[in-house]
Design a protein around this motif. Structure first.
Motif, mmCIF file in Angstrom:
data_model
loop_
_atom_site.group_PDB
_atom_site.id
_atom_site.type_symbol
_atom_site.label_atom_id
_atom_site.label_comp_id
_atom_site.label_asym_id
_atom_site.label_seq_id
_atom_site.Cartn_x
_atom_site.Cartn_y
_atom_site.Cartn_z
ATOM 1 N N LEU A 35 74.827 20.699 -34.685
ATOM 2 C CA LEU A 35 74.440 22.000 -34.129
ATOM 3 C C LEU A 35 74.423 21.952 -32.602
ATOM 4 O O LEU A 35 74.801 22.924 -31.934
ATOM 5 C CB LEU A 35 73.064 22.414 -34.667
ATOM 6 N N ASP A 41 76.594 24.240 -30.025
ATOM 7 C CA ASP A 41 76.048 24.992 -28.881
ATOM 8 C C ASP A 41 76.975 24.883 -27.672
ATOM 9 O O ASP A 41 77.304 25.883 -27.022
ATOM 10 C CB ASP A 41 74.661 24.445 -28.503
ATOM 11 N N ARG A 69 75.588 32.561 -32.437
ATOM 12 C CA ARG A 69 74.380 31.939 -31.868
ATOM 13 C C ARG A 69 73.153 32.248 -32.731
ATOM 14 O O ARG A 69 72.267 31.399 -32.890
ATOM 15 C CB ARG A 69 74.175 32.428 -30.435
ATOM 16 N N MET A 101 73.074 29.890 -35.625
ATOM 17 C CA MET A 101 72.615 28.543 -35.271
ATOM 18 C C MET A 101 71.091 28.499 -35.131
ATOM 19 O O MET A 101 70.453 27.516 -35.514
ATOM 20 C CB MET A 101 73.308 28.068 -34.001
ATOM 21 N N ARG A 129 68.574 26.199 -37.570
ATOM 22 C CA ARG A 129 67.483 25.311 -37.129
ATOM 23 C C ARG A 129 66.158 25.719 -37.781
ATOM 24 O O ARG A 129 65.336 24.857 -38.120
ATOM 25 C CB ARG A 129 67.374 25.343 -35.609
ATOM 26 N N MET A 175 79.044 31.133 -40.603
ATOM 27 C CA MET A 175 79.473 30.550 -39.331
ATOM 28 C C MET A 175 80.982 30.333 -39.313
ATOM 29 O O MET A 175 81.654 30.589 -38.305
ATOM 30 C CB MET A 175 78.740 29.221 -39.100
#
Length: 292
Positions: free
Chosen positions: A163, A167, A227, A230, A234, A254
């Motif tokens: 991840l 980013d 984004r 992601m 998390r 994604m």
């Protein structure tokens, strides 16, 4: 907390005075699939044992092998079948007389004959056995979960690294996208001006075509959604309970956004980053296949 679906645990205990060993292993599976190997006299307890496992695990192919035997230092209960022993003795005497032999049937030989010494059947308290077995199984599953938690921690750490890489790659694409849009806008305007010099196009029409093309190349929404995915990933990784299915669905989303980015941004540098994005997503997909 992330739990792996792969693990093995062993627990030794006593069940109503008899030694017992519980071995439990699990591998990845879409659903919870539990199989038992039990001593014959305990098979009636399988239903309650299965319910116990279902309360403690949610996914995985789980194999449970339970064996038992008499504890060391505990003498087995036996019974002498005097009627059978008397029959053997009388038969031996008859043979001695028939064969005019002086060889008598020894005690060792008599005891070794079938049915003279037999184990005494004990009445089973299945209710108490079931209670103790369920408690022992809970401990075995707890030990299995300790192993699965350690592996899950390693998987979670690997996913976090992927991840983090995503980013950086998405930031690269986000920085490159406005430059590409500006370059494409400039090329498009030059091309339209060339055509306009030949056939003549109204300025309003020219502006509309440029705006439409810019809208088709705009990836702002895709980057925002990526984004957000992601951030959600998390959050899922940090949550309690099973996370494998949620992560699997999120990875599909994604990948869909990455494909859209690739179709809109036709640039060598951006394409290279998008290929790496897809590679990282596939690595995450492989990791989560083993998450509960």
């Amino acid at each position: 907390m992330a739990y792996s679906m792969t693990g093995f645990a062993r627990y030794e205990t006593e069940i109503c005075g008899e030694s017992a060993v519980i071995e439990i292993s699990s591998v990845n599976h879409r659903f919870l699939d539990v199989s038992f190997r039990l001593p014959n006299q305990w098979t009636v307890l399988e239903s309650s044992l299965r319910d116990t496992v279902k309360d403690l695990l949610s996914r995985g192919k789980v194999s449970i092998n339970i064996r038992h035997g008499r504890s060391l230092g505990v003498a087995p209960k036996i019974r002498l079948d005097t009627e059978r022993a008397r029959f053997y003795i009388e038969a031996a005497r008859g043979l001695m007389h028939l064969m005019s032999s002086t060889d008598a049937l020894s005690l060792d030989s008599l005891i070794a004959l079938e049915g003279v010494i037999v184990p005494e059947e004990e009445e089973l308290d299945l209710e108490e056995i079931g209670f103790q077995l369920v408690e022992a199984l809970k401990i075995a599953v707890s030990r299995l979960n300790e192993v699965r938690a350690k592996e899950g921690l390693a998987l979670g750490s690997a996913i976090s690294e992927h991840l983090g890489t995503l980013d950086k790659l998405v930031d690269n694409v986000g920085k490159r996208a406005p430059e590409l849009l500006s370059l494409h806008d400039e090329k498009l305007r030059r091309r339209i001006l060339e055509i306009n010099a030949e056939v003549g196009v109204k300025e309003e029409r020219l502006a509309m075509e440029v705006a439409l093309m810019a809208d088709r190349m705009d990836v702002t929404e895709e980057l925002v959604r990526f984004r957000a995915h992601m951030v959600h990933a998390r959050d899922i990784m940090a949550s309690a309970g099973p996370i494998g299915r949620d992560m699997n669905f999120l990875v599909q989303e994604m990948l869909r956004e990455a494909n859209t980015l690739g179709s809109k941004l036709r640039d060598v540098e951006a394409s290279r980053d998008i290929i790496e994005i897809k590679t990282e997503i596939e690595k995450i997909r492989e990791q989560i296949q083993n998450l509960e």
